[in-house]
Design a protein around this motif. Structure first.
Motif, PDB file in Angstrom:
ATOM      1  N   PRO A  48     -51.865  37.480  87.523  1.00 48.74           N
ATOM      2  CA  PRO A  48     -52.265  36.308  87.613  1.00 48.74           C
ATOM      3  C   PRO A  48     -53.795  36.339  86.863  1.00 48.74           C
ATOM      4  O   PRO A  48     -54.300  37.220  86.544  1.00 48.74           O
ATOM      5  CB  PRO A  48     -52.713  36.614  89.217  1.00 48.74           C
ATOM      6  N   LEU A  49     -54.012  35.087  86.641  1.00 45.22           N
ATOM      7  CA  LEU A  49     -55.484  34.544  85.815  1.00 45.22           C
ATOM      8  C   LEU A  49     -56.367  34.574  86.800  1.00 45.22           C
ATOM      9  O   LEU A  49     -56.381  33.765  87.806  1.00 45.22           O
ATOM     10  CB  LEU A  49     -55.364  33.521  85.184  1.00 45.22           C
ATOM     11  N   LEU A  50     -57.634  35.297  86.518  1.00 42.75           N
ATOM     12  CA  LEU A  50     -58.802  35.219  87.394  1.00 42.75           C
ATOM     13  C   LEU A  50     -59.859  34.618  86.351  1.00 42.75           C
ATOM     14  O   LEU A  50     -60.046  35.452  85.301  1.00 42.75           O
ATOM     15  CB  LEU A  50     -59.490  36.414  88.059  1.00 42.75           C
ATOM     16  N   VAL A  51     -60.724  33.878  86.808  1.00 43.52           N
ATOM     17  CA  VAL A  51     -62.057  33.227  86.116  1.00 43.52           C
ATOM     18  C   VAL A  51     -63.074  33.489  86.585  1.00 43.52           C
ATOM     19  O   VAL A  51     -63.304  33.442  87.922  1.00 43.52           O
ATOM     20  CB  VAL A  51     -61.759  32.051  85.461  1.00 43.52           C
TER      21      VAL A  51
ATOM     22  N   TYR B 259     -56.351  22.161  79.419  1.00 43.96           N
ATOM     23  CA  TYR B 259     -57.158  23.447  78.883  1.00 43.96           C
ATOM     24  C   TYR B 259     -56.784  24.551  79.707  1.00 43.96           C
ATOM     25  O   TYR B 259     -57.020  25.706  79.253  1.00 43.96           O
ATOM     26  CB  TYR B 259     -58.734  23.157  78.548  1.00 43.96           C
ATOM     27  N   ILE B 260     -56.825  24.529  81.174  1.00 42.43           N
ATOM     28  CA  ILE B 260     -56.366  25.590  81.895  1.00 42.43           C
ATOM     29  C   ILE B 260     -54.965  26.130  81.206  1.00 42.43           C
ATOM     30  O   ILE B 260     -54.623  27.301  81.049  1.00 42.43           O
ATOM     31  CB  ILE B 260     -56.039  25.183  83.411  1.00 42.43           C
ATOM     32  N   GLY B 261     -53.847  25.114  80.870  1.00 42.47           N
ATOM     33  CA  GLY B 261     -52.849  25.561  80.162  1.00 42.47           C
ATOM     34  C   GLY B 261     -53.197  26.343  78.811  1.00 42.47           C
ATOM     35  O   GLY B 261     -52.320  27.380  78.584  1.00 42.47           O
ATOM     36  N   LYS B 262     -53.969  25.903  78.046  1.00 40.28           N
ATOM     37  CA  LYS B 262     -54.371  26.606  76.828  1.00 40.28           C
ATOM     38  C   LYS B 262     -54.875  27.871  77.235  1.00 40.28           C
ATOM     39  O   LYS B 262     -54.476  28.974  76.553  1.00 40.28           O
ATOM     40  CB  LYS B 262     -55.307  25.838  76.004  1.00 40.28           C
ATOM     41  N   MET B 263     -55.850  28.162  78.198  1.00 37.71           N
ATOM     42  CA  MET B 263     -56.485  29.334  78.472  1.00 37.71           C
ATOM     43  C   MET B 263     -55.243  30.245  79.028  1.00 37.71           C
ATOM     44  O   MET B 263     -55.278  31.540  78.612  1.00 37.71           O
ATOM     45  CB  MET B 263     -57.314  28.919  79.606  1.00 37.71           C
ATOM     46  N   GLU B 264     -54.383  29.524  79.793  1.00 38.71           N
ATOM     47  CA  GLU B 264     -53.321  30.663  80.033  1.00 38.71           C
ATOM     48  C   GLU B 264     -52.461  31.215  79.141  1.00 38.71           C
ATOM     49  O   GLU B 264     -51.867  32.307  79.084  1.00 38.71           O
ATOM     50  CB  GLU B 264     -52.288  29.776  81.141  1.00 38.71           C
ATOM     51  N   GLU B 265     -52.210  30.338  78.223  1.00 36.37           N
ATOM     52  CA  GLU B 265     -51.590  30.715  76.925  1.00 36.37           C
ATOM     53  C   GLU B 265     -52.373  31.970  76.259  1.00 36.37           C
ATOM     54  O   GLU B 265     -51.783  32.849  75.690  1.00 36.37           O
ATOM     55  CB  GLU B 265     -51.170  29.608  75.972  1.00 36.37           C
TER      56      GLU B 265
ATOM     57  N   LEU C 149     -62.397  33.602  90.602  1.00 38.69           N
ATOM     58  CA  LEU C 149     -61.722  32.508  91.216  1.00 38.69           C
ATOM     59  C   LEU C 149     -60.383  32.412  90.697  1.00 38.69           C
ATOM     60  O   LEU C 149     -60.039  32.894  89.494  1.00 38.69           O
ATOM     61  CB  LEU C 149     -62.377  30.979  90.466  1.00 38.69           C
ATOM     62  N   GLY C 150     -59.555  32.159  91.697  1.00 34.92           N
ATOM     63  CA  GLY C 150     -58.059  32.269  91.410  1.00 34.92           C
ATOM     64  C   GLY C 150     -57.527  33.165  92.394  1.00 34.92           C
ATOM     65  O   GLY C 150     -56.121  33.357  92.501  1.00 34.92           O
ATOM     66  N   LEU C 151     -58.207  34.169  92.936  1.00 31.70           N
ATOM     67  CA  LEU C 151     -57.887  34.879  94.057  1.00 31.70           C
ATOM     68  C   LEU C 151     -57.207  34.154  95.316  1.00 31.70           C
ATOM     69  O   LEU C 151     -57.743  33.003  95.647  1.00 31.70           O
ATOM     70  CB  LEU C 151     -58.766  35.682  94.607  1.00 31.70           C
TER      71      LEU C 151
END
Length: 222
Positions: free
Chosen positions: A87-90, A69-75, A110-112
């Motif tokens: 970059p993705l931050l959540v 689901y990380i992959g799906k969110m990135e898509e 989160l992601g930094l």
């Protein structure tokens, strides 16, 4: 067929409060009616129950679904964890079937990490803001996920302000905040005995475990 432990916001609705918690069900409902909700996913309340049944471990099946689901969110977002271009931050928030004081505080940005913060500094044209976000994230993560008290970081901020001869946090420069982030990471290492996690997926799994643990923390039990 394996059980579904993770739902995109597009996959749920308001009737799924028992499974997705109050926040998760409402985010799904808002997505359904077309409100501009930043997209993400919800890990089910059953995954939390399973975590305790497995001796406070996230089992391989749940771990694999979170990664999927990380992959799906990135898509969906067109952004990637740890990417130097986009970059993705959540944010990570806890939710429950019934609202309960004592659950985990929210973690933002989160992601930094050392590289992503430079990308954000450059893209925003505002390095001070980028490094302020970064040092706040380190402080938040250390406190909420690893239980390193806020006071240690507040002391470092006070020391730096005294050293620079300023009274307010806002008077610290981008360079000051960059240095402060390094001091925060050194403090983390001293207290925890290992480096602050720079891999966003590792950061995320740490935060997920902290949400599950918060169900049984002293504040929640009281």
């Amino acid at each position: 067929m394996s059980k579904k432990w993770v739902y995109l916001f597009t996959e749920g609705n308001a009737d799924m409060r028992e499974l997705l918690g109050g926040k998760g069900a409402n985010l799904a409902e808002m997505t359904n009616i077309g409100l501009p909700v930043p997209q993400g996913f919800t890990i089910t309340t059953e995954a939390c129950t399973q975590y305790y049944e497995d001796g406070r471990q996230i089992n391989d099946e749940i771990q694999a679904q979170i990664n999927e689901y990380i992959g799906k969110m990135e898509e969906i977002t067109g952004k990637k964890f740890g990417d130097k271009e986009n970059p993705l931050l959540v944010s990570v928030r806890s939710g429950a079937r019934a609202s309960m004081p004592g659950m985990m505080d929210t973690i933002l940005n989160l992601g930094l990490n050392e590289e992503v913060v430079e990308t954000i500094a450059e893209q925003s044209g505002n390095p001070r803001w980028a490094y302020d976000c970064y040092r706040r994230f380190i402080q938040m993560y250390s406190d909420v996920v690893m239980e390193v008290g806020k006071k240690y970081f507040e002391e470092l901020i006070d020391e730096m302000k005294a050293d620079r001869g300023v009274k307010q946090d806002v008077e610290l420069t981008a360079e000051d905040l960059k240095e402060l982030a390094e001091k925060f990471k050194a403090e983390y290492k001293e207290k925890i005995g290992q480096d602050f996690p720079s891999d966003p997926k590792e950061q995320l799994m740490g935060a997920v475990k902290a949400v599950f643990r918060s169900w049984d923390n002293p504040r929640a039990n009281v």
